[in-house]
Design an enzyme around this catalytic site. Structure first.
Site, PDB file in Angstrom:
ATOM      1  N   ASP A  34      -4.055   8.959  -8.441  1.00 15.53           N
ATOM      2  CA  ASP A  34      -3.286   7.892  -7.818  1.00 15.53           C
ATOM      3  C   ASP A  34      -3.283   6.741  -8.819  1.00 15.53           C
ATOM      4  O   ASP A  34      -4.289   6.068  -9.007  1.00 15.53           O
ATOM      5  CB  ASP A  34      -3.968   7.494  -6.493  1.00 15.53           C
ATOM      6  CG  ASP A  34      -3.328   6.262  -5.858  1.00 15.53           C
ATOM      7  OD1 ASP A  34      -2.340   5.742  -6.404  1.00 15.53           O
ATOM      8  OD2 ASP A  34      -3.843   5.827  -4.803  1.00 15.53           O
ATOM      9  N   LYS A  65       2.044  -1.372 -13.330  1.00 20.43           N
ATOM     10  CA  LYS A  65       2.924  -0.409 -12.653  1.00 20.43           C
ATOM     11  C   LYS A  65       4.285  -1.035 -12.328  1.00 20.43           C
ATOM     12  O   LYS A  65       5.304  -0.345 -12.298  1.00 20.43           O
ATOM     13  CB  LYS A  65       2.238   0.065 -11.374  1.00 20.43           C
ATOM     14  CG  LYS A  65       2.919   1.208 -10.657  1.00 20.43           C
ATOM     15  CD  LYS A  65       2.030   1.703  -9.541  1.00 20.43           C
ATOM     16  CE  LYS A  65       2.685   2.769  -8.699  1.00 20.43           C
ATOM     17  NZ  LYS A  65       1.753   3.289  -7.676  1.00 20.43           N
ATOM     18  N   GLU A  80       3.876   9.263  -3.306  1.00 18.05           N
ATOM     19  CA  GLU A  80       2.634   8.808  -2.671  1.00 18.05           C
ATOM     20  C   GLU A  80       2.586   9.114  -1.168  1.00 18.05           C
ATOM     21  O   GLU A  80       1.581   9.638  -0.679  1.00 18.05           O
ATOM     22  CB  GLU A  80       2.442   7.310  -2.927  1.00 18.05           C
ATOM     23  CG  GLU A  80       1.995   7.044  -4.368  1.00 18.05           C
ATOM     24  CD  GLU A  80       2.224   5.593  -4.818  1.00 18.05           C
ATOM     25  OE1 GLU A  80       2.492   4.733  -3.960  1.00 18.05           O
ATOM     26  OE2 GLU A  80       2.141   5.341  -6.030  1.00 18.05           O
ATOM     27  N   ASP A  98       1.850   1.946   4.010  1.00 17.06           N
ATOM     28  CA  ASP A  98       0.962   1.754   2.854  1.00 17.06           C
ATOM     29  C   ASP A  98       0.908   0.271   2.489  1.00 17.06           C
ATOM     30  O   ASP A  98       1.849  -0.277   1.914  1.00 17.06           O
ATOM     31  CB  ASP A  98       1.500   2.583   1.678  1.00 17.06           C
ATOM     32  CG  ASP A  98       0.633   2.462   0.415  1.00 17.06           C
ATOM     33  OD1 ASP A  98      -0.258   1.594   0.359  1.00 17.06           O
ATOM     34  OD2 ASP A  98       0.868   3.243  -0.530  1.00 17.06           O
TER      35      ASP A  98
HETATM   36  P1  ADP Z   1      -2.906  -0.523  -4.524  1.00 20.37           P
HETATM   37  O1  ADP Z   1      -2.343   0.687  -3.885  1.00 20.37           O
HETATM   38  O2  ADP Z   1      -1.899  -1.643  -4.601  1.00 20.37           O
HETATM   39  O3  ADP Z   1      -3.557  -0.235  -5.799  1.00 20.37           O
HETATM   40  P2  ADP Z   1      -5.206  -0.567  -2.701  1.00 20.37           P
HETATM   41  O4  ADP Z   1      -4.753   0.472  -1.757  1.00 20.37           O
HETATM   42  O5  ADP Z   1      -6.337  -0.255  -3.573  1.00 20.37           O
HETATM   43  O6  ADP Z   1      -4.001  -1.170  -3.530  1.00 20.37           O
HETATM   44  O7  ADP Z   1      -5.552  -1.868  -1.811  1.00 20.37           O
HETATM   45  C1  ADP Z   1      -6.198  -2.967  -2.325  1.00 20.37           C
HETATM   46  C2  ADP Z   1      -6.261  -4.045  -1.273  1.00 20.37           C
HETATM   47  O8  ADP Z   1      -7.007  -3.596  -0.141  1.00 20.37           O
HETATM   48  C3  ADP Z   1      -6.970  -5.293  -1.785  1.00 20.37           C
HETATM   49  O9  ADP Z   1      -6.253  -6.440  -1.371  1.00 20.37           O
HETATM   50  C4  ADP Z   1      -8.329  -5.210  -1.085  1.00 20.37           C
HETATM   51  O10 ADP Z   1      -8.907  -6.484  -0.878  1.00 20.37           O
HETATM   52  C5  ADP Z   1      -7.934  -4.575   0.236  1.00 20.37           C
HETATM   53  N1  ADP Z   1      -9.094  -3.998   0.905  1.00 20.37           N
HETATM   54  C6  ADP Z   1      -9.947  -3.063   0.412  1.00 20.37           C
HETATM   55  N2  ADP Z   1     -10.936  -2.803   1.302  1.00 20.37           N
HETATM   56  C7  ADP Z   1     -10.686  -3.574   2.384  1.00 20.37           C
HETATM   57  C8  ADP Z   1     -11.359  -3.777   3.648  1.00 20.37           C
HETATM   58  N3  ADP Z   1     -12.472  -3.130   3.944  1.00 20.37           N
HETATM   59  N4  ADP Z   1     -10.815  -4.656   4.522  1.00 20.37           N
HETATM   60  C9  ADP Z   1      -9.695  -5.339   4.215  1.00 20.37           C
HETATM   61  N5  ADP Z   1      -9.025  -5.209   3.054  1.00 20.37           N
HETATM   62  C10 ADP Z   1      -9.525  -4.336   2.139  1.00 20.37           C
HETATM   63 MG    MG Z   2      -1.770   2.530  -3.394  1.00 22.08          MG
END
Ligand code: ADP
Ligand code: MG
Length: 626
Positions: free
Chosen positions: A25, A87, A186, A208
């Site tokens: 991913d 990205k 995705e 998402d």
């Molecule tokens: P991307 O797909 O854009 O790379 P992610 O799916 O990794 O992003 O999501 C990252 C976001 O999720 C960040 O803003 C992070 O703070 C939030 N996040 C991760 N864990 C938690 C949680 N336990 N509660 C709330 N928000 C969270």
């Molecule tokens: Mg993502």
């Protein structure tokens, strides 16, 4: 120069052995790598680390390149050389970019050969190279964990990625030494992680909410094939916005204005941690001693957070409503909702989604990992690792028309028959026609007809430098290989001398569904078999293959044919099976049975192809369909 065929039409399949394949991913904020271990998908982590690798790359003046947490720590101190959210730049030129995108503010962007580049201390860097650094870091992690350097990967991309963005992703993989088995959408990966393709057909919503982006996709599942019906979202909406609001909230509560970059970073870390804690607890504390010596302490409640994120949630639901409208389905028709992205852990988000869809969302799998886990499952299957009854899975991946080579007399020798599941490789031996012949023209064609003039020409190339030999002495092995993305490569090798030539061609995508249907109809009308021994054997093989393909097609896409059609096909199948089983049968009898089967399945096959090509092309730009 014509080709003369001398050998048996020996077909060679690539050998099947268990291979290590990974799912990746490649996210805007975080990236992950996963693989199947002990029969289950698992996101790989370094020692006791989290499996999330921040998608951040820093180029330092000392020539070093750092990736992940170490790079992230430098983002505030050295923003121009610390690449975040790359990205967003994939497959883009500066003209494509939103000038108001806050992520781009620190960078010095320039265009080179139509692609955006970033000026760094280490020179000009483009998004493909930067993404390759992230992929290499993940690959190295996999090697540490698995003791084996993975080369085959499924990499996920947003469903809305166009061809340039997808190609850029593939190029980044190649730079990182990875062979892309497949680019997977995705949302489809998330659906696969939940095993939805094995369950009821219907409409699914993939919601998402990541760090900086919100994507919603409506998937239609029918007999194990996912079709992306609609996508929507906002490329500037996500969990990071929540961090900014909480940052302001804490500043307001404490009356402290945080200025020093290091303090800003620490407070951002603290509010993010607090936000994440509030997904489980009702209260979270922030307590920092700033570089000035001042103490910044505040407490945040889940209720406050829920209030803060209401506008964000409302916006995501608006976009979801719009996507449902685009897919022409109502909320009631939604079979299931899958949560993806770390920000969907916020309880306020979950409550709102449950209320909106009037059903609890699927959230059993870690929303950070679900895309990578689905990609790992897909990678394992594409690597040819058998999984029992599910081996025929995702039948989307068949070639719609046969691929062949021109032989003597302007005839076509089919090398890969239509409806073969991809990836597939087949080889066939040829020889020279004249004494002393030193070159061989290879003409790659696509279609079901027997004469080259009735098929579509895909490519021509020459194998040169064959040592002069008597006619028929050279052994030229021509290999056709169609990769999982439907790209054909053809290579020819003279086995005595080792002389080689090869070419890459794009089959099927160059043809419209109508064109394919027309060519198939013509092929059925004009199907005529040669009257010799070899043709008889081929006919036998062809019959078995057709019976096989028809059975699979019926099992997978039954809803594409009417009851009457199905009965007709099944009768034709029975007759064909009987003709194949009867060793004494006249070739004509088998021929008739086969023609009848083809005739009975033709309309069905055309509909399937139409559907599968549409699915395969979903997300591709019109420009690609030339
Ligand atoms: P991307 O797909 O854009 O790379 P992610 O799916 O990794 O992003 O999501 C990252 C976001 O999720 C960040 O803003 C992070 O703070 C939030 N996040 C991760 N864990 C938690 C949680 N336990 N509660 C709330 N928000 C969270
Ligand atoms: Mg993502």
């Amino acid at each position: 120069m014509a080709l003369l065929q001398i050998s048996e039409p020996g077909t060679a399949r690539t050998p099947r052995q268990r291979r290590c394949a990974v799912g990746i991913d490649l996210g805007t904020t975080h990236s992950l790598i996963a693989t199947i271990r002990n029969g289950a998908p698992e996101a790989l982590r370094d020692t006791d680390d989290t499996p999330l690798l921040p998608s951040v790359v820093r180029y330092s003046p000392d020539g070093q390149t750092r990736v992940g947490c170490v790079a992230q720590a430098d983002a505030l101190r050295d923003p121009q050389n610390t690449m975040i959210s790359v990205k967003r730049l994939m497959g883009r030129s500066t003209a494509d970019l939103d000038p108001n995108d806050a992520h781009l503010a620190p960078y010095d962007l320039v265009d080179r050969s139509g692609m955006v580049h970033i000026r760094t201390v280490a020179g000009l860097k483009n998004p493909v190279e930067i993404s390759a650094e992230i992929l290499s870091a993940l690959r190295a992690r996999a090697q540490r964990v698995l003791d084996e350097m993975p080369t085959d990967a499924v990499i996920t991309v947003p469903a809305y990625f166009d061809d340039a963005q997808r190609q850029a992703t593939k190029d980044a993989a190649r730079l990182a030494g990875l062979h892309v088995l497949r680019l997977l959408n995705e949302p489809t990966a998330a659906a696969i992680a939940y095993g939805l393709e094995q369950g009821a057909q219907g409409q699914y919503v993939i919601y998402d909410l990541g760090g900086g982006t919100f994507d919603v996709s409506i998937l239609h599942l029918r007999r194990g094939v996912f079709e992306v019906r609609a996508t929507g979202g906002d490329t500037a909406l996500g969990g990071d916005d929540v961090d900014r609001w909480l940052f302001q909230e804490v500043s307001a509560k404490t009356g402290i204005e945080v200025r020093a970059p290091e303090d800003i970073r620490r407070l951002f870390d603290a509010v993010r941690r607090a936000k994440e804690k509030l997904s489980v607890d009702d209260e979270a504390q922030i307590d920092l001693v700033l570089s000035s010596g001042a103490r910044c302490a505040a407490s945040l409640s889940e209720a406050e957070l829920a209030g803060r994120v209401q506008p964000l949630i409302a916006r995501t639901l608006d976009l979801t409503r719009r996507a449902l409208r685009d897919a022409q389905i109502s909320v009631q028709e939604v079979q299931g909702v899958v949560l993806v992205g770390g920000a969907t852990r916020m309880r306020a988000v979950r409550r709102a989604i449950e209320a909106f869809f009037k059903q609890p969302p699927l959230a059993g799998i870690d929303p950070d990992q679900v895309v990578a886990l689905g990609a790992a499952i897909q990678a394992d299957r594409l690597a040819g690792n058998p999984r029992g009854a599910q081996d025929d899975w995702l039948l989307l991946d068949v070639i719609p028309l046969s691929l062949g080579v021109e032989t003597m007399g302007g005839l076509v020798e089919k090398i890969i028959p239509r409806n073969s599941t991809i990836p597939v490789a087949r080889a066939q031996a040829f020889t020279t026609f004249k004494d002393g012949q030193t070159a061989l023209a290879i003409h790659v064609v696509q279609g079901e007809r027997e004469r080259v003039t009735d098929c579509r020409s895909l490519a021509r190339f020459e194998l040169r430098g064959i040592p002069p030999m008597a006619a028929g002495a050279a052994r030229i092995r021509v290999t056709y290989q169609v990769d999982a993305d439907g790209l054909l490569s053809v290579s020819a090798r003279e086995t005595h001398s080792g002389v080689e030539a090869s070419i890459c061609v794009k089959p099927s995508y160059g043809l419209s569904a109508d064109e394919i249907t027309r060519m198939l109809e013509e092929s059925v009308r004009s199907a005529r078999m040669d009257q010799n021994e070899r043709a008889a054997r081929e006919l036998h093989i062809e019959a078995e293959r057709l019976i096989d393909a028809t059975e699979t097609a019926l099992a997978c896409d039954a809803e594409l044919c009417t009851e009457a059609e199905r009965e007709k096909i099944e009768a034709a199948l029975r007759a064909a099976r009987a003709a194949v089983a009867d060793v004494n049968a006249e070739r004509n009898a088998l021929n008739t049975a086969l023609d009848a089967l083809k005739g009975a399945t033709d309309a069905f096959a055309a509909r399937r192809m139409d559907k599968h090509i549409r699915a395969a092309l979903a997300g591709r730009s019109v420009d690609d369909l030339t």
